[in-house]
Design an enzyme around this catalytic site. Sequence first.
Site, PDB file in Angstrom:
ATOM      1  CE1 TYR A   1      11.436 112.438 -93.343  1.00 56.07           C
ATOM      2  CE2 TYR A   1       9.488 113.435 -92.317  1.00 56.07           C
ATOM      3  CZ  TYR A   1      10.298 112.248 -92.795  1.00 56.07           C
ATOM      4  OH  TYR A   1       9.706 111.093 -92.345  1.00 56.07           O
TER       5      TYR A   1
ATOM      6  CG  MET B   1       1.929 111.506 -91.868  1.00 53.10           C
ATOM      7  SD  MET B   1       2.025 109.944 -92.692  1.00 53.10           S
ATOM      8  CE  MET B   1       2.526 110.417 -94.312  1.00 53.10           C
TER       9      MET B   1
ATOM     10  CE  LYS C   1     -20.583 126.545 -90.536  1.00 52.70           C
ATOM     11  NZ  LYS C   1     -20.907 127.671 -91.647  1.00 52.70           N
TER      12      LYS C   1
ATOM     13  NE  ARG D   1     -21.734 130.377 -98.905  1.00 58.17           N
ATOM     14  CZ  ARG D   1     -21.320 130.281 -97.614  1.00 58.17           C
ATOM     15  NH1 ARG D   1     -20.420 129.478 -97.401  1.00 58.17           N
ATOM     16  NH2 ARG D   1     -22.095 130.485 -96.489  1.00 58.17           N
TER      17      ARG D   1
HETATM   18  C1  LIG Z   1     -20.910 128.915 -90.673  1.00 56.75           C
HETATM   19  C2  LIG Z   1     -22.222 129.762 -90.590  1.00 56.75           C
HETATM   20  C3  LIG Z   1     -22.583 130.422 -89.537  1.00 56.75           C
HETATM   21  C4  LIG Z   1     -21.714 130.712 -87.995  1.00 56.75           C
HETATM   22  O1  LIG Z   1     -20.609 131.307 -88.656  1.00 56.75           O
HETATM   23  P1  LIG Z   1     -19.682 131.937 -87.227  1.00 56.75           P
HETATM   24  O2  LIG Z   1     -18.778 132.856 -87.913  1.00 56.75           O
HETATM   25  O3  LIG Z   1     -18.663 130.729 -86.972  1.00 56.75           O
HETATM   26  O4  LIG Z   1     -20.453 132.372 -86.403  1.00 56.75           O
HETATM   27  C5  LIG Z   1     -23.908 131.126 -89.728  1.00 56.75           C
HETATM   28  N1  LIG Z   1     -24.474 131.281 -90.827  1.00 56.75           N
HETATM   29  C6  LIG Z   1     -24.167 130.485 -91.929  1.00 56.75           C
HETATM   30  C7  LIG Z   1     -24.998 130.525 -92.987  1.00 56.75           C
HETATM   31  C8  LIG Z   1     -22.975 129.475 -91.910  1.00 56.75           C
HETATM   32  O5  LIG Z   1     -22.769 128.997 -93.055  1.00 56.75           O
END
Ligand SMILES: *Cc1c(COP(=O)(O)O)cnc(C)c1O
Length: 375
Positions: free
Chosen positions: A269, A317, A43, A141
């Site tokens: 800055y 920047m 992801k 969540r």
């Molecule tokens: C992002 C995610 C992972 C991977 O997490 P890491 O700590 O990067 O290994 C696994 N399961 C879910 C549901 C996630 O959202």
Amino acid sequence: MRTTRALVNLDALARNYKALAGFLEEAAAASGRPAPRVIAVVKAEAYGHGLVRAARALADAGAPMFAVADSGEGAALRESGIRQPILVFGAVSAGSVDDVFTHDLTPTVAAPEAAVALADAAAARGVRLRCHVKIDTGMHRMGFRHDNLRRTLPPVTGHPHLEVAGVYTQFATADDFEHPLYEQQRERFDAALQVLASLGVTGAVRHAAKSGALLRDERVWFDAVRPGLLLYGVVPPPGFTTLALEPVMSLRSRIVAVKDLRPGDSVGYGARFTAGTPSRVAVVPAGYTDGIDTRLANRGVVLVRERRAPVVGSVCMDSMMLDVTGLDAAPGDEVVIVGRQGAQELGIREMASTVGTHPWELLCRLGPRIEREYV
Ligand SMILES: *Cc1c(COP(=O)(O)O)cnc(C)c1O
């Protein structure tokens, strides 16, 4: 080509995958169990490494399944030719239900209403949709609450157009070895699995472990594990491992200008750094647009000529300034912001701890302007 670039070592990514899969196989065999499958988490553009390139390298290395955040990422993987199952972690919005079918994605079902929407869509197409059910064991969540599953799950598990191919949960405190919530979540997930079995769900792939949980606790490997960070060669802090993992990404630039300061001269800055003694400052064309954290101002270090050079003044920047006094630095010299230079190495974990965040955030924030160079 831009001066500041992220080098992504796809061979290192493949080696990390193999090291991890090999470790799981050996450790599981030692306990007389089958090895869990690896669901490679790609992801967020594969944590900034580039979704398609990373996934292809992982597929070539043998990854049997992928996970992404939303159906858009899943569609991109399919269009790039990935054939393995793709699990979508996030909620499937009404507008992207079609994607699930068009691109053969495996959605997560995390609430009754979402189950109905997906089941209706599957019924309209006359198909049975494979999905993974998510259980909320205490993170609050996404997912079905662990404590009323007997009421909420039957419409899902009993639906003729849904096939529960997997069931999973996510730990909120896997990287905190002291926190009691971890054990509670583990026990609640075990109980949830029993409820599912009593509802006739057998053979679903059970999974719970992201990187931190995978490293700390063999009990939560179940049928599959979901590493993200580890694949990219970074161990979740404060953990450690003896596995031979290599950071996949390094961030490199070059000095574009140097200038000498007199005592009392300030830099950048807000004039946040003032030279106390005659000093030399170097300018690097990497700023917060590129994902360089502004909190590195007057705190961070980078590598120049195999030495640690402090970041002085604010991060701008498009650039930042370094104190290179005594380093004999000149325009054109390589600057390593993350990675190895000769015998020296700066890890993303160190940078994250300097600015008070975690490596996930820093990796994902590397700006889109930075060219990824694949090696
Ligand atoms: C992002 C995610 C992972 C991977 O997490 P890491 O700590 O990067 O290994 C696994 N399961 C879910 C549901 C996630 O959202």
